[in-house]
Design a protein around this motif. Structure first.
Motif, PDB file in Angstrom:
ATOM      1  N   PRO A   1      -7.416  -2.056  -9.304  1.00 45.42           N
ATOM      2  CA  PRO A   1      -8.198  -0.817  -9.142  1.00 45.42           C
ATOM      3  C   PRO A   1      -8.938  -0.435 -10.411  1.00 45.42           C
ATOM      4  O   PRO A   1     -10.100  -0.011 -10.352  1.00 45.42           O
ATOM      5  CB  PRO A   1      -7.138   0.227  -8.793  1.00 45.42           C
ATOM      6  N   ILE A   2      -8.282  -0.616 -11.552  1.00 47.91           N
ATOM      7  CA  ILE A   2      -8.925  -0.250 -12.810  1.00 47.91           C
ATOM      8  C   ILE A   2     -10.098  -1.184 -13.070  1.00 47.91           C
ATOM      9  O   ILE A   2     -11.167  -0.773 -13.526  1.00 47.91           O
ATOM     10  CB  ILE A   2      -7.921  -0.375 -13.965  1.00 47.91           C
TER      11      ILE A   2
ATOM     12  N   PHE B   1      -3.786   8.620 -12.469  1.00 45.50           N
ATOM     13  CA  PHE B   1      -4.499   8.556 -13.751  1.00 45.50           C
ATOM     14  C   PHE B   1      -5.797   9.333 -13.702  1.00 45.50           C
ATOM     15  O   PHE B   1      -6.332   9.703 -14.736  1.00 45.50           O
ATOM     16  CB  PHE B   1      -4.715   7.100 -14.195  1.00 45.50           C
TER      17      PHE B   1
ATOM     18  N   SER C   1       5.175  -2.261  -4.415  1.00 45.62           N
ATOM     19  CA  SER C   1       4.242  -2.338  -5.541  1.00 45.62           C
ATOM     20  C   SER C   1       2.857  -1.854  -5.131  1.00 45.62           C
ATOM     21  O   SER C   1       2.154  -1.270  -5.947  1.00 45.62           O
ATOM     22  CB  SER C   1       4.186  -3.749  -6.105  1.00 45.62           C
TER      23      SER C   1
ATOM     24  N   GLY D   1      10.864  -4.859  -5.198  1.00 45.91           N
ATOM     25  CA  GLY D   1      10.158  -6.129  -5.197  1.00 45.91           C
ATOM     26  C   GLY D   1       9.622  -6.517  -3.839  1.00 45.91           C
ATOM     27  O   GLY D   1       9.537  -7.700  -3.523  1.00 45.91           O
ATOM     28  N   THR D   2       9.267  -5.524  -3.033  1.00 38.92           N
ATOM     29  CA  THR D   2       8.563  -5.848  -1.791  1.00 38.92           C
ATOM     30  C   THR D   2       7.081  -5.597  -2.020  1.00 38.92           C
ATOM     31  O   THR D   2       6.696  -4.901  -2.954  1.00 38.92           O
ATOM     32  CB  THR D   2       9.034  -4.952  -0.638  1.00 38.92           C
ATOM     33  N   ALA D   3       6.288  -6.181  -1.118  1.00 35.27           N
ATOM     34  CA  ALA D   3       4.843  -6.033  -1.275  1.00 35.27           C
ATOM     35  C   ALA D   3       4.442  -4.568  -1.156  1.00 35.27           C
ATOM     36  O   ALA D   3       3.585  -4.085  -1.891  1.00 35.27           O
ATOM     37  CB  ALA D   3       4.127  -6.869  -0.219  1.00 35.27           C
TER      38      ALA D   3
ATOM     39  N   GLY E   1      -0.393   5.583 -19.321  1.00 35.08           N
ATOM     40  CA  GLY E   1       0.739   5.600 -18.401  1.00 35.08           C
ATOM     41  C   GLY E   1       0.618   4.487 -17.366  1.00 35.08           C
ATOM     42  O   GLY E   1       1.585   3.778 -17.071  1.00 35.08           O
ATOM     43  N   TYR E   2      -0.600   4.301 -16.866  1.00 37.38           N
ATOM     44  CA  TYR E   2      -0.845   3.236 -15.876  1.00 37.38           C
ATOM     45  C   TYR E   2      -0.508   1.873 -16.480  1.00 37.38           C
ATOM     46  O   TYR E   2       0.202   1.057 -15.897  1.00 37.38           O
ATOM     47  CB  TYR E   2      -2.313   3.295 -15.469  1.00 37.38           C
TER      48      TYR E   2
ATOM     49  N   MET F   1      -0.300   5.348  -8.949  1.00 35.44           N
ATOM     50  CA  MET F   1      -0.735   5.445 -10.338  1.00 35.44           C
ATOM     51  C   MET F   1      -2.252   5.581 -10.422  1.00 35.44           C
ATOM     52  O   MET F   1      -2.778   6.239 -11.310  1.00 35.44           O
ATOM     53  CB  MET F   1      -0.291   4.212 -11.134  1.00 35.44           C
ATOM     54  N   LEU F   2      -2.957   4.957  -9.472  1.00 36.60           N
ATOM     55  CA  LEU F   2      -4.417   5.080  -9.431  1.00 36.60           C
ATOM     56  C   LEU F   2      -4.810   6.532  -9.238  1.00 36.60           C
ATOM     57  O   LEU F   2      -5.688   7.056  -9.935  1.00 36.60           O
ATOM     58  CB  LEU F   2      -4.965   4.198  -8.305  1.00 36.60           C
TER      59      LEU F   2
ATOM     60  N   ARG G   1       1.041   1.053  -7.189  1.00 35.01           N
ATOM     61  CA  ARG G   1      -0.290   0.880  -7.760  1.00 35.01           C
ATOM     62  C   ARG G   1      -1.222   2.008  -7.317  1.00 35.01           C
ATOM     63  O   ARG G   1      -1.919   2.613  -8.123  1.00 35.01           O
ATOM     64  CB  ARG G   1      -0.840  -0.473  -7.325  1.00 35.01           C
TER      65      ARG G   1
ATOM     66  N   LEU H   1      -4.249   6.921 -18.471  1.00 37.30           N
ATOM     67  CA  LEU H   1      -4.442   5.476 -18.294  1.00 37.30           C
ATOM     68  C   LEU H   1      -3.380   4.686 -19.042  1.00 37.30           C
ATOM     69  O   LEU H   1      -2.943   3.627 -18.581  1.00 37.30           O
ATOM     70  CB  LEU H   1      -5.823   5.075 -18.799  1.00 37.30           C
TER      71      LEU H   1
ATOM     72  N   MET I   1       8.571  -0.117  -7.480  1.00 34.04           N
ATOM     73  CA  MET I   1       8.384  -1.517  -7.865  1.00 34.04           C
ATOM     74  C   MET I   1       9.719  -2.231  -7.995  1.00 34.04           C
ATOM     75  O   MET I   1       9.768  -3.453  -8.083  1.00 34.04           O
ATOM     76  CB  MET I   1       7.647  -1.603  -9.204  1.00 34.04           C
TER      77      MET I   1
ATOM     78  N   VAL J   1       3.285   1.477 -16.923  1.00 34.82           N
ATOM     79  CA  VAL J   1       4.003   1.239 -15.661  1.00 34.82           C
ATOM     80  C   VAL J   1       3.808  -0.206 -15.239  1.00 34.82           C
ATOM     81  O   VAL J   1       4.740  -0.893 -14.810  1.00 34.82           O
ATOM     82  CB  VAL J   1       3.510   2.210 -14.566  1.00 34.82           C
ATOM     83  N   LYS J   2       2.584  -0.675 -15.412  1.00 30.96           N
ATOM     84  CA  LYS J   2       2.308  -2.066 -15.077  1.00 30.96           C
ATOM     85  C   LYS J   2       3.142  -2.997 -15.955  1.00 30.96           C
ATOM     86  O   LYS J   2       3.805  -3.916 -15.466  1.00 30.96           O
ATOM     87  CB  LYS J   2       0.818  -2.343 -15.282  1.00 30.96           C
TER      88      LYS J   2
ATOM     89  N   LEU K   1       7.997   3.428 -10.683  1.00 34.77           N
ATOM     90  CA  LEU K   1       8.870   2.361 -11.164  1.00 34.77           C
ATOM     91  C   LEU K   1       9.933   2.043 -10.119  1.00 34.77           C
ATOM     92  O   LEU K   1      10.254   0.868  -9.866  1.00 34.77           O
ATOM     93  CB  LEU K   1       9.532   2.776 -12.482  1.00 34.77           C
TER      94      LEU K   1
ATOM     95  N   MET L   1       4.954 -12.311  -3.093  1.00 31.86           N
ATOM     96  CA  MET L   1       4.129 -11.321  -2.402  1.00 31.86           C
ATOM     97  C   MET L   1       4.093  -9.990  -3.134  1.00 31.86           C
ATOM     98  O   MET L   1       3.413  -9.069  -2.713  1.00 31.86           O
ATOM     99  CB  MET L   1       4.650 -11.113  -0.987  1.00 31.86           C
ATOM    100  N   GLN L   2       4.864  -9.877  -4.223  1.00 28.27           N
ATOM    101  CA  GLN L   2       4.765  -8.652  -5.020  1.00 28.27           C
ATOM    102  C   GLN L   2       3.414  -8.632  -5.722  1.00 28.27           C
ATOM    103  O   GLN L   2       2.773  -9.656  -5.872  1.00 28.27           O
ATOM    104  CB  GLN L   2       5.849  -8.627  -6.093  1.00 28.27           C
ATOM    105  N   ASP L   3       3.062  -7.431  -6.181  1.00 24.56           N
ATOM    106  CA  ASP L   3       1.830  -7.320  -6.952  1.00 24.56           C
ATOM    107  C   ASP L   3       1.945  -8.156  -8.214  1.00 24.56           C
ATOM    108  O   ASP L   3       2.947  -8.090  -8.912  1.00 24.56           O
ATOM    109  CB  ASP L   3       1.631  -5.859  -7.377  1.00 24.56           C
TER     110      ASP L   3
ATOM    111  N   PHE M   1       5.946  -2.480 -17.691  1.00 22.44           N
ATOM    112  CA  PHE M   1       7.386  -2.484 -17.452  1.00 22.44           C
ATOM    113  C   PHE M   1       7.712  -2.972 -16.040  1.00 22.44           C
ATOM    114  O   PHE M   1       8.621  -3.781 -15.843  1.00 22.44           O
ATOM    115  CB  PHE M   1       7.952  -1.079 -17.659  1.00 22.44           C
ATOM    116  N   GLY M   2       6.945  -2.466 -15.082  1.00 25.60           N
ATOM    117  CA  GLY M   2       7.239  -2.788 -13.688  1.00 25.60           C
ATOM    118  C   GLY M   2       7.138  -4.277 -13.411  1.00 25.60           C
ATOM    119  O   GLY M   2       7.995  -4.859 -12.740  1.00 25.60           O
ATOM    120  N   ILE M   3       6.113  -4.917 -13.949  1.00 25.20           N
ATOM    121  CA  ILE M   3       5.925  -6.340 -13.642  1.00 25.20           C
ATOM    122  C   ILE M   3       6.962  -7.195 -14.364  1.00 25.20           C
ATOM    123  O   ILE M   3       7.457  -8.168 -13.815  1.00 25.20           O
ATOM    124  CB  ILE M   3       4.490  -6.783 -14.015  1.00 25.20           C
TER     125      ILE M   3
ATOM    126  N   GLY N   1      -3.187  -8.060  -9.694  1.00 29.47           N
ATOM    127  CA  GLY N   1      -3.226  -7.155  -8.551  1.00 29.47           C
ATOM    128  C   GLY N   1      -3.021  -5.720  -8.981  1.00 29.47           C
ATOM    129  O   GLY N   1      -3.730  -4.817  -8.537  1.00 29.47           O
ATOM    130  N   PHE N   2      -2.085  -5.525  -9.898  1.00 27.97           N
ATOM    131  CA  PHE N   2      -1.795  -4.154 -10.309  1.00 27.97           C
ATOM    132  C   PHE N   2      -2.959  -3.570 -11.095  1.00 27.97           C
ATOM    133  O   PHE N   2      -3.216  -2.378 -11.035  1.00 27.97           O
ATOM    134  CB  PHE N   2      -0.519  -4.119 -11.153  1.00 27.97           C
TER     135      PHE N   2
END
Lengths: 315, 664
Positions: free
Chosen positions: B584-585, A138, A127, A122-124, B440-441, A134-135, A131, B438, A119, B444-445, A116, B574-576, B447-449, B580-581
């Motif tokens: 992978p899933i 999990f 995040s 807010g830079t590329a 959790g994944y 977290m990959l 990502r 998962l 993220m 995070v997505k 968190l 340019m953020q995810d 809240f983060g986004i 994009g986030f």
């Protein structure tokens, strides 16, 4: 709760705090030697921490309080995890507070906070790092849980101290289930500690970095805490591995002499473990990020097979 | 105590009627009636709390058809669910006081009426003690929620979503009705007391179980019947989504528990296995879809499917233990289930309410257009963070306790007499761990986004924080998430009479033996978790680090632009993104999803990339069924030619046929 319990708890925490950077230094030193370099010296991580603590922290303009909180939380989680893992003794007053499942939850907490925070700017890259982290998380988290389940199925308990006491007291037999679990655990630890086949702790190459991308925005004392937390994580993982698969030499309740003897035993085991880690890191090449899920799925399957063998062959 | 509960329910209905009276008085409805409803919810929670440990109470309400009054019964199981309805409903009502705005769609007074009827009918569902009262309450619940979902009925998509919801709710209701028909076993006695006395043969008991599973599964969002959830939840106003997801889905769990553990005395091992398998499939499916969603409310809806899956798996495990007569372990599994019922009710309501505030502040549901809201909406953001932690099962929040209890009950399974089942169940535990990770994944997505990073659109910089009512409602729910996580033994004390009623065992004694701070379901040696010490440990270590750093080193912090890697043209875009986030899933679980990709060709001057994600079940199950029904309807339609002579011919043939019958 008694005096010897408090003492062993205090010793465990101090040992983790002070020795964790040394373990990182030891691994880096061996890695350098194995790669025909001269290496920075065993104490380099301590110098690094000192330097980072002295430097000023640069925080991005867009950072929220979450960003500044995360290093402390991650550090706190890792320190607590080192306090509940039986590194030196199984007589730990804090250990009833968290068993094996809560330990994995603790690691997850640190990971989620770091993701968190990454993220938050807010830079590329932030995040991207979040990502990828977290990959890895999990897949690694259930694999680690399954490894711990295998051990707790053998010892009929999920309390880490009970597991270690139980495993240490058995006759020396090779458990096939533990062998599978051991392999799975190794794979998971490489991924979780951002070591070579999965991630390179020294890289800053944009396309391949995972963990470094996560902490790219940190500097100064925040970075120092994170680096320390990373060392603590490596220490914690090594100690889990040693406690599950080589539990000999860990002191038990009401045994002050054994507690003193446990320190050299732990140092010896950690030294060998660190060397092996450096050896594997030298022999392996880093894999592409797309291959990481396969790698971790293998770990997960191995851990599940470990549990299955426990039932097929009995304990 | 049941009189008090009935009085409270009547008060809810009364508030609803007042809403009709004040149809367009927006201020009155929002500022007085909704908070009043919240207060009544609180009263219901207290009444239920004091009814929990008591012996069952019975009441007969002489409403409805003659000779067919409502039989009501307040026992521990219904009291526990009343507690959830009251406590979660209170927070949601307070939030709703600040949420509803004047605008298009249903007038505020009518909305208030439907809302309180919805609450009252949910309470009646768990009180009902005969099939008739149950079905009346169940149907009014479905209807009230249908009208609430379609509050903004000018939008065609919302009407479609409402229709789908109503359809599946009614297919489920038919199955439940049939289930009661089987349970009464030709005695003609449709009271639950009568059904309890029947002893069914294994065949009929299994039929009743499967019908209940189908009927309640349709309401809960079990795997093949889940399609309405991700459509209806985003369509409904946020307090309604919160109520539906947090509370209404739990009434289906209640029904399943009631039928399996109270009305049926026979328990077959394969019921447990069926439920486990279905629950696990639902959980995995839900969580994988949650991670790839781009609409924040759809993401939460899929996460609800996941949680329902976990609940079903826990019930399945409880049934399995029960069928082998291992009641203490069944109690452990059911405690995990009920604890998760409570914890999901609070954190999911909290998250849905939070999306409502975000929606109000930004009028945007798409994750790809949000970002950086933590700076502009700090209250909503930090309260949501509590819900996010609870939802991802992180210690020391409430979600972790239920996950922990569930995993513990799986680890106890080696006691099962069937070696084949023994082998399978730890694998299920591993899969549950995967689902939790998962989740959790996904969180995070989520809240983060929404809250972190930089705003992806310029207008987000003018987003405003939630009002005082909304804050109060969310604060209440967040407090529950934390309290349940820190003091699980307290909740287990409440759950104890419920499991005692269902399987004759409870955890409270053991839990109390090891102290209020330590959760040890069987013994400390076996497993223990002390959330308070856990939290204190983290806080102590973090604070110590903070103080030491402060003490020994300067506290200089310099603010500067983020590191751009030597590429100075970075923009928030340019953020995810959400896509994009989740990528992978999406890649790992590609066979799970139905993907339609549109790729640009190299020659395109304005290239665009489009991915449409769909559910396989639509294409495998629902579309064939709907095509079949349409075909049938067309065939039947041939009879109707629209010419009067043909209809006269039909009447003539019918008459002839009747005469023929009479003649014989």
């Amino acid at each position: 709760m008694n005096l010897s319990g408090l003492l062993s708890q205090f010793l465990a925490i101090m040992a983790a705090l002070l020795l964790a950077p040394l373990l990182t230094g030891w691994v880096n030193q061996w890695r350098a030697w194995l790669q025909n370099r001269s290496g920075p010296g065993l104490l380099q991580p301590y110098r690094m921490l000192r330097k980072l603590f002295i430097k000023e922290s640069v925080v991005a303009e867009s950072a929220s309080p979450l960003f500044r909180m995360a290093p402390y939380v991650a550090f706190g989680c890792m320190l607590l995890s080192c306090a509940i893992i039986p590194t030196l003794s199984t007589d730990l007053p804090l250990s009833p507070a968290a068993d094996a499942i809560a330990l994995v939850g603790l690691f997850a907490m640190a990971r989620v906070f770091m993701a968190l925070a990454a993220m938050d700017i807010g830079t590329a890259f932030g995040s991207l790092g979040a990502r990828r982290e977290m990959l890895i998380g999990f897949l690694a988290e259930p694999a680690l849980l399954s490894v711990l389940f295998t051990a707790s199925l053998i010892s009929q308990s999920t309390a880490l101290t009970e597991i270690v006491e139980n495993l240490a007291h058995r006759d020396f037999v090779l458990y096939p289930s533990l062998a599978f679990a051991g392999i799975a655990f190794c794979l998971v630890s490489f991924a979780e500690n951002a070591r070579v086949p999965v991630d390179n702790p020294t890289t800053h190459l944009e396309l391949t970095m995972i963990h470094e991308a996560l902490i790219l925005e940190y500097s100064g004392r925040h970075l120092a805490l994170i680096e320390w937390a990373i060392s603590l994580k490596l220490f914690a993982y090594s100690c889990i591995g040693l406690a599950l698969f080589f539990p000999w030499g860990i002191a038990e309740a009401q045994a002050p002499v054994a507690l003193i003897l446990a320190i050299p035993a732990m140092l010896f085991k950690l030294a060998i473990g660190g060397f092996l880690l450096a050896l594997i890191e030298t022999l392996c090449a880093k894999m592409r990020i797309f291959r990481v899920p396969e790698f971790l799925a293998t770990a997960f399957l191995m851990a599940v097979i470990g549990m299955l063998t426990h039932f097929l062959l009995g304990s | 105590m049941i009189d008090w509960v009935l009085l409270v329910i009547a008060a809810w209905i009364g508030v609803g009627v007042l809403g009709i009276a004040a149809l367009r008085q927006f201020k009155l409805v929002a500022r007085i009636l909704f908070p009043l409803g919240g207060l009544i919810g609180l009263a219901l929670a207290f009444a239920a709390l004091s009814a929990l440990p008591r012996a069952p109470e019975i009441a007969i309400l002489p409403i409805g058809l003659p000779q067919l009054p409502f039989h009501l019964r307040l026992d521990s199981l219904s009291a526990f669910f009343l507690l959830i309805i009251g406590a979660a409903g209170a927070g949601i009502s307070v939030f709703a006081a600040g949420y509803f705005r004047q605008g298009a769609g249903t007038p505020p007074g009518l909305l208030c009426c439907e809302y309180h009827l919805f609450l009252a009918s949910m309470a009646m569902v768990v009180l009902a003690d005969d099939a008739y009262a149950f079905m009346v309450a169940w149907e009014s619940m479905a209807l009230a929620s249908f009208f609430l979902v379609t509050a903004n009925h000018k939008v065609p998509e919302i009407r479609d979503a409402g229709f789908l919801y109503l359809l599946i709710a009614h297919i489920g209701a038919i199955a439940i009705l049939l289930c009661f028909g089987v349970l009464q076993a030709n005695s003609g006695d449709y009271t639950f007391a009568g059904m309890r006395e029947q002893s069914l043969s294994p065949f009929w008991a299994s039929a009743a179980f499967l019908l209940a599973l189908f009927g309640f599964g349709a309401k809960a969002g079990m795997l093949p019947l889940h399609v309405w959830l991700p459509e209806a939840h985003p369509a409904a106003p946020s307090p309604v989504s919160a109520l539906m997801s947090g509370v209404m889905l739990k009434t289906a769990i209640y029904g399943l528990l009631r039928v399996c553990f109270d009305l049926l005395h026979l328990h077959l091992w394969w019921w447990g296995v069926t439920l486990l398998a279905l629950g696990l499939a639902t959980a995995l499916f839900g969580v994988v879809f949650a991670t790839v969603q781009t609409d924040m409310k759809r993401l939460l809806a899929y996460s609800s499917i996941e949680n329902i899956g976990l609940l079903l798996a826990a019930i399945g495990l409880g049934l399995l233990f029960r069928s082998y007569g291992m009641n203490a372990l069944a109690a452990l599994a059911l405690t995990a289930c009920l604890f998760h019922v409570a914890s999901h009710a609070f954190f999911k309501s909290l998250l849905f309410l939070g999306t409502g505030s975000v929606l109000h502040a930004t009028s945007e549901r798409n994750l790809g257009h949000l970002g950086g809201l933590l700076r502009y909406m700090p209250w909503v953001g930090w309260l949501m963070l509590v819900g996010v932690f609870a939802s991802s099962g992180l210690p020391p929040f409430s979600g972790f306790v239920s996950e922990w209890l569930l995993l513990q009950s799986f680890l106890f399974t080696p006691g099962l007499p069937d070696p084949f089942l023994n082998m399978f169940i730890p694998i299920v535990a591993a899969l549950i761990a995967l689902v939790a990770a998962l989740a959790g994944y996904a969180m995070v997505k989520f809240f983060g986004i929404i809250f972190l990073g930089q705003p992806r659109e310029e207008n987000l910089r003018h987003a405003h924080d939630a009002g005082p009512w909304e804050k109060a409602g969310m604060l209440w729910l967040a407090a529950w998430c934390i309290a349940l996580g820190l003091l699980p033994n307290l909740m287990i004390q409440f759950i104890d009479p419920v499991t005692r009623m269902m399987v004759g065992e409870g955890l409270a004694k053991q839990a109390a033996a090891s102290g209020w701070w330590l959760l040890a379901p069987t013994s400390i040696e076996r497993a223990s978790y002390g959330p308070v010490f856990f939290l204190l440990g983290i806080i102590a270590a973090s604070t110590l680090a903070f103080l030491l750093v402060r003490l020994f080193y300067h506290g200089h912090v310099r603010r500067s632009a983020p590191w751009d890697c030597g590429h100075p043209w970075q923009t928030p875009r340019m953020q995810d993104t959400a896509e994009g986030f989740g990528q992978p899933i999406r890649q790992i679980f590609e066979p799970f999803l139905r993907l339609q990709r549109t790729l640009p060709s190299p020659a395109d001057t304005k290239p665009f990339y489009k991915v449409v994600l769909n559910d396989h079940f639509w294409h495998w199950l629902y579309l064939p069924i709907s095509r079949g029904i349409e075909y049938l309807a067309r065939q039947v339609g041939r009879l109707q030619q629209g010419r009067i002579s043909i209809y006269l011919l039909y009447s003539f043939i019918t008459l002839l046929f009747m005469l023929f019958l009479v003649q014989r």
